[in-house]
Design a protein around this motif. Sequence first.
Motif, mmCIF file in Angstrom:
data_model
loop_
_atom_site.group_PDB
_atom_site.id
_atom_site.type_symbol
_atom_site.label_atom_id
_atom_site.label_comp_id
_atom_site.label_asym_id
_atom_site.label_seq_id
_atom_site.Cartn_x
_atom_site.Cartn_y
_atom_site.Cartn_z
ATOM 1 N N LYS A 510 -25.226 9.578 25.880
ATOM 2 C CA LYS A 510 -25.381 8.601 24.817
ATOM 3 C C LYS A 510 -26.872 8.373 24.607
ATOM 4 O O LYS A 510 -27.596 8.085 25.557
ATOM 5 C CB LYS A 510 -24.682 7.314 25.256
ATOM 6 C CG LYS A 510 -24.601 6.291 24.173
ATOM 7 C CD LYS A 510 -23.660 5.180 24.585
ATOM 8 C CE LYS A 510 -23.695 4.076 23.542
ATOM 9 N NZ LYS A 510 -22.684 3.062 23.758
ATOM 10 N N PHE A 511 -27.324 8.558 23.391
ATOM 11 C CA PHE A 511 -28.739 8.367 23.093
ATOM 12 C C PHE A 511 -28.950 7.007 22.430
ATOM 13 O O PHE A 511 -28.037 6.461 21.804
ATOM 14 C CB PHE A 511 -29.211 9.440 22.109
ATOM 15 C CG PHE A 511 -29.214 10.831 22.673
ATOM 16 C CD1 PHE A 511 -30.348 11.351 23.290
ATOM 17 C CD2 PHE A 511 -28.084 11.634 22.586
ATOM 18 C CE1 PHE A 511 -30.358 12.638 23.807
ATOM 19 C CE2 PHE A 511 -28.082 12.930 23.102
ATOM 20 C CZ PHE A 511 -29.221 13.424 23.712
ATOM 21 N N THR A 512 -30.166 6.502 22.519
ATOM 22 C CA THR A 512 -30.478 5.303 21.751
ATOM 23 C C THR A 512 -31.047 5.745 20.407
ATOM 24 O O THR A 512 -31.538 6.869 20.264
ATOM 25 C CB THR A 512 -31.527 4.432 22.461
ATOM 26 O OG1 THR A 512 -32.739 5.182 22.532
ATOM 27 C CG2 THR A 512 -31.079 4.041 23.849
ATOM 28 N N TYR A 513 -30.969 4.849 19.464
ATOM 29 C CA TYR A 513 -31.458 5.179 18.130
ATOM 30 C C TYR A 513 -32.968 5.438 18.182
ATOM 31 O O TYR A 513 -33.465 6.390 17.571
ATOM 32 C CB TYR A 513 -31.128 4.038 17.169
ATOM 33 C CG TYR A 513 -31.392 4.395 15.720
ATOM 34 C CD1 TYR A 513 -30.665 5.407 15.101
ATOM 35 C CD2 TYR A 513 -32.369 3.718 14.986
ATOM 36 C CE1 TYR A 513 -30.895 5.746 13.783
ATOM 37 C CE2 TYR A 513 -32.594 4.041 13.663
ATOM 38 C CZ TYR A 513 -31.859 5.058 13.060
ATOM 39 O OH TYR A 513 -32.107 5.387 11.758
ATOM 40 N N ALA A 514 -33.661 4.617 18.969
ATOM 41 C CA ALA A 514 -35.112 4.777 19.086
ATOM 42 C C ALA A 514 -35.472 6.168 19.618
ATOM 43 O O ALA A 514 -36.393 6.829 19.123
ATOM 44 C CB ALA A 514 -35.674 3.692 20.004
ATOM 45 N N GLU A 515 -34.687 6.595 20.598
ATOM 46 C CA GLU A 515 -34.902 7.905 21.206
ATOM 47 C C GLU A 515 -34.796 9.024 20.157
ATOM 48 O O GLU A 515 -35.613 9.945 20.106
ATOM 49 C CB GLU A 515 -33.814 8.091 22.260
ATOM 50 C CG GLU A 515 -34.181 8.863 23.480
ATOM 51 C CD GLU A 515 -33.016 8.841 24.483
ATOM 52 O OE1 GLU A 515 -32.930 9.769 25.261
ATOM 53 O OE2 GLU A 515 -32.190 7.901 24.453
ATOM 54 N N LEU A 516 -33.777 8.897 19.319
ATOM 55 C CA LEU A 516 -33.554 9.939 18.320
ATOM 56 C C LEU A 516 -34.575 9.856 17.181
ATOM 57 O O LEU A 516 -34.940 10.866 16.593
ATOM 58 C CB LEU A 516 -32.125 9.859 17.774
ATOM 59 C CG LEU A 516 -31.049 10.187 18.806
ATOM 60 C CD1 LEU A 516 -29.665 10.137 18.181
ATOM 61 C CD2 LEU A 516 -31.280 11.557 19.434
ATOM 62 N N MET A 517 -35.035 8.642 16.902
ATOM 63 C CA MET A 517 -36.101 8.502 15.897
ATOM 64 C C MET A 517 -37.330 9.240 16.377
ATOM 65 O O MET A 517 -37.982 9.969 15.636
ATOM 66 C CB MET A 517 -36.446 7.024 15.705
ATOM 67 C CG MET A 517 -35.386 6.270 14.956
ATOM 68 S SD MET A 517 -36.043 5.364 13.572
ATOM 69 C CE MET A 517 -36.924 4.074 14.426
ATOM 70 N N LYS A 518 -37.622 9.061 17.659
ATOM 71 C CA LYS A 518 -38.799 9.691 18.235
ATOM 72 C C LYS A 518 -38.618 11.215 18.241
ATOM 73 O O LYS A 518 -39.517 11.959 17.850
ATOM 74 C CB LYS A 518 -39.011 9.164 19.660
ATOM 75 C CG LYS A 518 -40.322 9.585 20.249
ATOM 76 C CD LYS A 518 -40.601 8.866 21.576
ATOM 77 C CE LYS A 518 -41.602 9.668 22.386
ATOM 78 N NZ LYS A 518 -41.211 9.808 23.780
ATOM 79 N N ALA A 519 -37.425 11.648 18.650
ATOM 80 C CA ALA A 519 -37.169 13.089 18.749
ATOM 81 C C ALA A 519 -37.311 13.777 17.397
ATOM 82 O O ALA A 519 -37.809 14.889 17.299
ATOM 83 C CB ALA A 519 -35.777 13.321 19.321
ATOM 84 N N THR A 520 -36.882 13.098 16.343
ATOM 85 C CA THR A 520 -36.914 13.730 15.018
ATOM 86 C C THR A 520 -38.166 13.334 14.239
ATOM 87 O O THR A 520 -38.277 13.634 13.064
ATOM 88 C CB THR A 520 -35.692 13.309 14.194
ATOM 89 O OG1 THR A 520 -35.672 11.869 14.132
ATOM 90 C CG2 THR A 520 -34.399 13.788 14.814
ATOM 91 N N LYS A 521 -39.091 12.679 14.885
ATOM 92 C CA LYS A 521 -40.310 12.158 14.223
ATOM 93 C C LYS A 521 -39.891 11.386 12.969
ATOM 94 O O LYS A 521 -40.335 11.665 11.860
ATOM 95 C CB LYS A 521 -41.259 13.298 13.867
ATOM 96 C CG LYS A 521 -41.717 14.103 15.078
ATOM 97 C CD LYS A 521 -43.090 14.744 14.800
ATOM 98 C CE LYS A 521 -43.593 15.533 15.983
ATOM 99 N NZ LYS A 521 -42.896 16.834 16.166
#
Length: 819
Positions: A510-521
């Motif tokens: 389970k990812f956090t939204y912040a994590e995925l924002m960072k991953a996808t710039k």
Amino acid sequence: MPRNRTHPLPHSPMIPLFLLFLAVSFHSSFASSTAKNFINRGYSLSVEDHASVLASLDQSFTCGFYLVGSNAYSFSIWFTNSRERTVAWMANRDLPVNGRGSRVSLLRDGTMVLTDVDGSTVWSTNTTGTKVDKAELLNTGNLVLKDPSGKILWQSFDSPIDTLLPSQPLTKSKKLVSATSKRTYYSGYFSLFFDSDNVLKLMYDGPEISSLYWPNPDYSVFQNGRTSYNSSRIAVLDEMGRFLSSDRMEFMASDMGFGTRRRLTLDYDGNLRLYSLNELTGLWVISWQALAQLCNVHGLCGKNGICLYTPQPKCSCPPGHEMSDPSDWSKGCRPTFNLSCEDTEKLRFVEIPHTDFYGFDFYYGPSTSFESCMKLCLGNCTCKAFVYRLTGEATCYTKSALFNGYRSPRFVGNLYLKLPTSVETSETLVLGGTDITCGIREAETNMGLLKTLDAGSGKTKWVYLYLFLCVIGAIEIVFIISGWWCLFRGQKVSKLIQNGYHIIPNQFRKFTYAELMKATKIFKEELGRGGSGAVYKGLLGDNTVVAVKKLEDVIEGEDAFWAEVSTFARVNHVNIVGMLGFCSEGTKRLLVYEYVENGSLSKNLFSDASSNSNGEASSLSWKERFRIALGTAKGLAYLHHECLEWVIHCDVKPENILLNRNFDPKISDFGLAKLSQRCGSGLQVSRIRGTMGYLAPEWASNLPITTKVDVYSFGVVLLEIVKGIRLSSWMVANGEEAEQTRFLWLVKKKIECGDDSWVEDIVDPALKGQFNKKQAARMVEIGISCIEEDKSKRPAMDEVVQFLLECEDGPKLPTLDMP
Ligand SMILES: *[C@@H]1O[C@H](CO)[C@@H](O)[C@H](O)[C@H]1NC(C)=O
Ligand SMILES: *[C@@H]1O[C@H](CO)[C@@H](O)[C@H](O)[C@H]1NC(C)=O
Ligand SMILES: *[C@@H]1O[C@H](CO)[C@@H](O)[C@H](O)[C@H]1NC(C)=O
Ligand SMILES: *[C@@H]1O[C@H](CO)[C@@H](O)[C@H](O)[C@H]1NC(C)=O
């Protein structure tokens, strides 16, 4: 022990049983139109009089004596309108009564009793001395005993057998118990019940072991989307097809809505399935099931037995073992040797790839080297085998007993079975005959059977069909065994991980939204956009490149979303894009997939690829094209047939077929049908506009949507792979018949006459004649059969795989020698 109450039939014993069933159902359907829905105190129903039944007011249920063996009957409630009699309840499943003289009576003292030919009471209700004055069969399928004021004093809903009907609650003290086999009704080994931790579970409770297998025993209650905090222990299926349990287990029928007859049945194979009745055909369709992979059911193949996919689930015995009872897999396999553990010189280990036996680990060690794991097992008499697993860090499990065996490409580990050196192991696994079958495949098969009978063409066709199936089965088994051997013989551990099987549920997170924002710039690089949302490229903290999909129109509620997602996370196949995890925060729903390097098939195949056409189009060689066609077919067959029939992709098109570094296809976007409820109600075609050319005619009509819609779409894609241009645009010319359609019709005629001059005309000119004519001809032929207007004429996806395999280059020969 059930008493033996069966007596020989007065007729010839040669009469096939199914004729009897037909005869009986004819009788009862004839009778039910005049039957009453109740009997009064003092009246009874007799086993000899077939008209002596109760029918619910709306005629959907019938209650009376049901034939369960030659001259053996059970007092039952069954669905009136299903083609094959389906029992919803039985009073005496383990004690059938004689076909003569037995009766069920509502006595003057208020008791309902079932008596056998000798007058002995086989079953009775607990209503002795009450004011019960009538027994009534309700429209819900509930048989109730009422007093004059209408108060219910007893009901059949309180004592379920293996089936739960809508509005019938499953509570604390009740459980569903499977039948022992397909046409028997005796209590079997599987049950559904509320465990002491308040969680609804499925359990195998056999003569030797008991084992819980659903929800996934490797996960915690929370990870399985359940809770143990609510102790009310109640679960019920409502009229809409929605199931809700106090432990937060929740699901919906794929055909959710009012007006459909449904039943939730714990089948004899240990899987819990929701069935919907098609009132027109009288056939049952599966609209939900608990386990996508039947081999995850425990106890299915008995002690030492291994469940594997061929691709149908089957039981088998490991090397050096034979079936204990050739007629009963639940008894498993017995060794043909005596293991003496004193002399380790005389022992060796035989590797069985991708195989595990669940439970009975007496040692579990992460970060153990293969050699020390082997030594641990070799030196200990208790050890029958060990499993060496390669998830992240290597893990060693030594087994003191071998139960719940299964083999699946998704299991990243091998089994090493301890055998005396004297035991011959020239063969790999000893396969059994027909044993476990997926329910839905039976349903489909039955449909075929009835059609053939209707057409009056008799038995011979069936003989051919069975022969054909056997041959296909045999080819498949040889292929699978040889495939595995070619793939794994002599390979090093590290290489296995590269074979596309490395994504397993444990790594699902389970990812956090912040994590995925960072991953996808912050969602910078868009890779594509589909019916369910846009996809972005991302880079995780550990440098894994991923594709992140932002879903639109998703189902509400985090639990329901998680339940769905975790189901799909377990779907794992080389030709299906692997899911790595998800994110669910507020209204945001994101899915994280493995990144597939070479983009979509449409980008690689069509020169007119709309967006970033860079002149490299049509660079796919013939070999690659064939591989893409075969891989895609395998992926879809996996979704449809490995007991996953309810996963219909709904949107097969070149945009959703991605190509990896080696141009192997990976199907994407499947299952979102469920998450975004795109496939569900059928008439939402407008929402998938732009892919009109791939839609089967059923979408436009009101016909039920089945896996055959994917077969249709695959047919179109297959033709496009050969031709290198979008066929879809021709197939839907408004009004008049399109040129291409007529061309395909001509090709069809020529195929029928054995003429193959058309092949050159149809193959993509960009290949400059570099192609395999035989394969091309076969692919077109298969493609055309897939886009038949009548869905019953289209082949199933596993047949398509078989057809393609038959014309694959250089047949693989089975290699059976051991390393
Ligand atoms: C009969 O048994 C059922 C279930 O155990 C119970 O709910 C019901 O009250 C009983 N009826 C009588 C009349 O005792
Ligand atoms: C427990 O489950 C029941 C039935 O689903 C529900 O009505 C009830 O609200 C739940 N209780 C709590 C405390 O969540
Ligand atoms: C194993 O041992 C038992 C008893 O010691 C003997 O009856 C049996 O024949 C042996 N089986 C084999 C395969 O040697
Ligand atoms: C074999 O393993 C069992 C279970 O861990 C253990 O109790 C036993 O002592 C071991 N035997 C030997 C000889 O190591």
